[in-house]
Design an enzyme around this catalytic site. Structure first.
Site, mmCIF file in Angstrom:
data_model
loop_
_atom_site.group_PDB
_atom_site.id
_atom_site.type_symbol
_atom_site.label_atom_id
_atom_site.label_comp_id
_atom_site.label_asym_id
_atom_site.label_seq_id
_atom_site.Cartn_x
_atom_site.Cartn_y
_atom_site.Cartn_z
ATOM 1 N N HIS A 70 3.187 4.751 -4.924
ATOM 2 C CA HIS A 70 2.246 3.814 -4.292
ATOM 3 C C HIS A 70 3.003 2.842 -3.407
ATOM 4 C CE1 HIS A 70 2.950 0.336 -7.048
ATOM 5 N NE2 HIS A 70 3.055 1.234 -8.013
ATOM 6 N N ASP A 72 1.617 -0.326 -2.518
ATOM 7 C CA ASP A 72 1.203 -1.723 -2.697
ATOM 8 C C ASP A 72 2.029 -2.391 -3.801
ATOM 9 O OD1 ASP A 72 -0.117 0.018 -4.548
ATOM 10 O OD2 ASP A 72 -1.522 -1.592 -5.053
ATOM 11 N N ASP A 100 8.761 -2.050 -8.558
ATOM 12 C CA ASP A 100 7.426 -1.444 -8.677
ATOM 13 C C ASP A 100 6.742 -1.449 -7.330
ATOM 14 O OD1 ASP A 100 5.110 -0.382 -9.703
ATOM 15 O OD2 ASP A 100 4.562 -2.132 -10.874
ATOM 16 N N GLU A 130 -2.763 0.678 -6.013
ATOM 17 C CA GLU A 130 -2.461 1.128 -7.374
ATOM 18 C C GLU A 130 -2.517 -0.031 -8.361
ATOM 19 O OE1 GLU A 130 -0.069 2.149 -10.973
ATOM 20 O OE2 GLU A 130 0.296 0.527 -9.552
ATOM 21 N N GLU A 131 -2.247 -1.251 -7.853
ATOM 22 C CA GLU A 131 -2.066 -2.402 -8.755
ATOM 23 C C GLU A 131 -3.368 -3.121 -9.075
ATOM 24 O OE1 GLU A 131 0.514 -2.908 -10.326
ATOM 25 O OE2 GLU A 131 2.278 -2.297 -9.186
ATOM 26 N N GLU A 159 7.263 6.143 -10.247
ATOM 27 C CA GLU A 159 7.199 4.862 -10.967
ATOM 28 C C GLU A 159 8.541 4.571 -11.631
ATOM 29 O OE1 GLU A 159 4.921 2.515 -11.296
ATOM 30 O OE2 GLU A 159 3.020 3.429 -10.671
ATOM 31 N N HIS A 333 6.582 -6.481 -11.867
ATOM 32 C CA HIS A 333 5.681 -7.659 -11.791
ATOM 33 C C HIS A 333 6.420 -8.944 -12.131
ATOM 34 C CE1 HIS A 333 1.976 -4.872 -12.697
ATOM 35 N NE2 HIS A 333 2.847 -4.329 -11.868
#
Lengths: 358, 358
Positions: A70, A72, A100, A130-131, A159, A333
Site C-alpha cells: 500500500h 498510504d 509501514d 489501507e490504513e 508489510e 504508526h
C-alpha cells in the site's frame, strides 16, 4: 508532480516516496508519480484504478505471482521529511511511512522496473486507503472492479515483517457486550439495578481468560481476547441502566469466523453480544510449492503474522499469501518509525534472487 | 411580570408558580413575582439577594424558625403548563415542579402572607439554583452574603417528603477510581497491559458490597455505594492504558466526610482514588425541643431522608433541620411529576397549626 526515478537505490526510492506525503485519502500525488515513472518500462502493462496502480508482465510464464504494497500512511506527526539516523551504530531511515510500508513498496517498485525477465509472471499492485476503514481499501476496490487481475499462484504482501517471512494472519472480531439495569436516584440505589455492577463478570472473565496458541500449517498463532472500550453511566447521581464493553478477539486462521463468534459467545455466556466487525484470518499457505521455494530462496524462517493484513484478501480468493517486508512491525504508526537500511537491501536481494532464479 | 396573588388557595398558588417556568438560571421572573407579592404584607421584612428572597417577622419572640424552599426546577420536558389529573381516583396537579418543590414553596408563601402573629419568629427563604452545581446554590450564596439571616433555633426545608417529616439527610461522596496499563496493538496484546481488565476487581467489589443501615438519633439511614460511570478505551485495535470508574457513596449522617473517604478507600483498597465531590450529611436533629414539638404538632412519623438536601447547610451552621413537604420524592425530576392535592393542603394545615399554636 514530483518525478520519481526508479533507477535509484531502493533506499533512495524509499526516501523519495516517504517525502511525498500520502496520508490515506491524499495518495494522488504519489500515485501520479508512480504511474508516470512506470511509463518508462515497456515490459510492464500499467493499469490504474483510482489511486491504485497495477503493473504486470505478460511473458506467458507457467506461473504468476502477485506482489503488493500500500502507498498510504497514517497521519504525519512531525516526522517528515525523513532523515538518516544511526541507532545502536546501525544506519536507519527515520520518518512516517519508512516502516509501514514505503520501504517495502520501494523495493517492489525498483524490482518492477528492473526485472524484465523474471522466472514467473508478476502482477505488481500498489494501492491506496489501507490504513482506514475496510470499505475504502484500494485492494478490495480493485478486486471488485478487476477480479481478473487477482489470478495468481502465490502472493507476497510487503508489510513490515522485520525482513522475515510472516505467514497468514490472525482473524479479528469486534463485539459489543451489553448489560442493562434500571435507573434510580443514587440516594435510593435499592430502587434501581446497576448495569455497571452487572458488567463485573464480563471483566473478570476477560481478565482470567488465557489466550490459546494454535499451530496452523506449522506456525504457532497466538490469540487474544481483550476489552478495548467500556462505557456506562447517566449522571453522577443516577444508578446506570446500561453498560457496554467492546471486546476484540484475534483468532487463529484455523478458525472460521463463525467459530470465532461461537467462542466469544461461550466465554461471555449469559450476556447480550452484538458482533460489529468480523474478518477471517488467512492460513499461512506455506505448503504451496511456490511458497516453499520462496521461503527457501530468501533464506528466512517463517513466522506467524499476528495482525490482520491484506494477505487475507488473497487467501479468501484462494491465493496463498505471505508478508515479507523490511521494518519492525512494532514501530509501525510509531512517532519514531524507522527502518534499518540493511533490511531494505536484504529484502530487495531476497526478492530479486527468487524472482530471477533460472 | 406575572402578578402573584397569595390570597389564593395553596393549590392555586402551586399551579400559578409552576406555570411561571423557572429552570435553574432562569428564576428571575418568578423571583420578581414573589418579591412583588410580598410587598403587600407589612408584617414581613423582605430582603433580596439575586433571585433569593427572604421574608421575616421581627416580633421579638423567644425562638426563631427558618423555613426554606427553592424556586428553580430541572428542565421542562413537555410537562408544562400544569394540569389537574386524577390518579387512582385521587386529584393531583401534574407538571414540572409540582413535586420538586413548588407545592412546598407555595404552602410557605401562603403562610408567610397569612401568619401575622406566629408563635415563633419566622425567617422564610426562597432560593435559586438548587438543582445545579453546589457552587451556584442560592442558599449557600445567601449564607456567604448574610450569615446573620441564618440565626435560628430550628429549620424546616419544604423538599418533598410525602407529607411526612424526613429528618436529616445522608452525606454524599463522589470519587474517580483509576486503573492504568500499557498500550499495545490488540493483535499483540501480550505486549501491553489491559487497564479495563484491571478494573474487574473494582466492579466485583462494588457488586458484592452490601450497604449498611445505620441508626442515627432513632432513624435508620440506608447507605449505598455505586458505580455511576465507567469509561475506558483508546481505539478498537488498541489495548487500553486507562480506565475510570466514578463511584458515588451515600453515607449515614453519623459518619464524618473523612470517615466516608476512609471507608471508600478501604473497600477499594489497592486502587488509585480521587475524591471529586464530598458533602457531609445532616443528623436528623429530632432531639431538639422545637423539633419534637413540631413532629408532635404535625402528627407525622419521622423518617430518614436519603437524598442530600440543603438541610445539611443548616445542620452545618448548628441549626437542626428537617424536610417537610408535599409530594413523593421518587417522582421528583420525573416526566410524570405530580402531587396529590390533599398533601398540599395537609402540609399547609400541619405547618399552620404548629406555627399558630398558642
Amino acid at each position: 508532480m514530483p518525478a520519481l526515478d526508479l533507477q535509484q537505490s531502493s533506499v533512495d526510492i524509499t526516501r523519495a516516496i516517504c517525502d511525498i506525503p500520502s496520508v490515506s485519502g491524499e495518495e494522488t500525488p504519489l500515485a501520479d508519480a508512480i504511474f508516470a515513472a512506470l511509463g518508462e518500462y515497456p515490459h510492464l502493462e500499467v493499469i490504474r484504478d483510482g489511486d491504485t496502480i497495477v503493473a504486470r508482465t505478460n511473458l506467458g510464464r507457467a506461473q504468476r505471482v502477485a506482489i503488493a504494497g500500500h502507498i498510504d500512511t497514517v497521519p504525519i506527526n512531525a516526522n517528515l521529511p525523513t532523515r538518516f539516523v544511526d541507532v545502536d551504530g546501525e544506519p536507519h531511515l527515520w520518518g512516517r511511512g519508512t516502516v509501514d510500508m514505503k520501504a517495502g513498496t520501494a523495493v517492489q517498485l525498483k524490482l518492477a522496473a528492473e526485472l524484465t525477465d523474471p522466472r514467473v509472471d508478476i502482477t505488481w499492485m500498489w494501492y491506496d486507503h489501507e490504513e482506514v476503514a475496510a470499505d475504502l481499501n484500494g485492494l478490495a476496490r480493485l478486486a471488485r472492479h478487476r477480479p481478473d487481475l487477482f489470478a495468481a499462484d502465490f502472493a507476497i504482501l510487503g508489510e513490515p515483517s522485520d525482513g522475515q517471512v510472516e505467514g497468514g494472519c490472525n482473524g479479528t472480531l469486534r463485539a459489543i457486550v451489553r448489560t442493562t439495569g434500571m435507573r434510580a436516584h443514587s440516594a435510593r440505589a435499592w430502587m434501581g439495578e446497576n448495569a455497571i455492577h452487572r458488567a463485573a463478570p464480563i471483566l473478570a472473565r476477560l481478565a482470567d481468560h488465557r489466550p490459546r496458541e494454535i499451530v496452523v500449517d506449522g506456525l504457532a498463532y497466538r490469540e487474544g481476547l481483550n476489552a478495548v472500550r467500556i462505557e456506562g453511566g447517566v449522571a453522577g447521581n443516577v444508578i446506570p441502566d446500561r453498560c457496554e464493553v467492546e471486546v476484540n478477539y484475534r483468532f487463529a486462521p484455523s478458525r472460521t469466523p463463525e467459530e470465532a463468534v461461537a467462542y466469544v459467545r461461550d466465554v461471555l455466556d449469559g450476556f447480550e453480544i452484538e458482533v460489529v466487525d468480523l474478518s477471517a484470518g488467512a492460513r499461512p499457505g506455506l505448503d504451496a510449492p511456490l511458497a516453499q521455494e520462496f521461503v527457501a530462496a530468501v533464506g528466512a524462517e517463517p513466522r506467524p503474522k499476528y495482525g490482520w493484513t491484506d494477505v487475507a484478501r488473497f487467501s479468501a480468493l484462494g491465493v496463498p499469501a505471505v508478508n515479507y517486508g523490511p521494518g519492525d512491525p512494532s514501530l509501525a504508526h510509531h512517532d519514531e518509525e524507522r527502518v534499518p537500511l540493511a533490511q531494505i537491501t536484504a529484502v530487495e536481494q531476497g526478492l530479486r534472487s527468487w524472482l530471477s532464479a533460472p
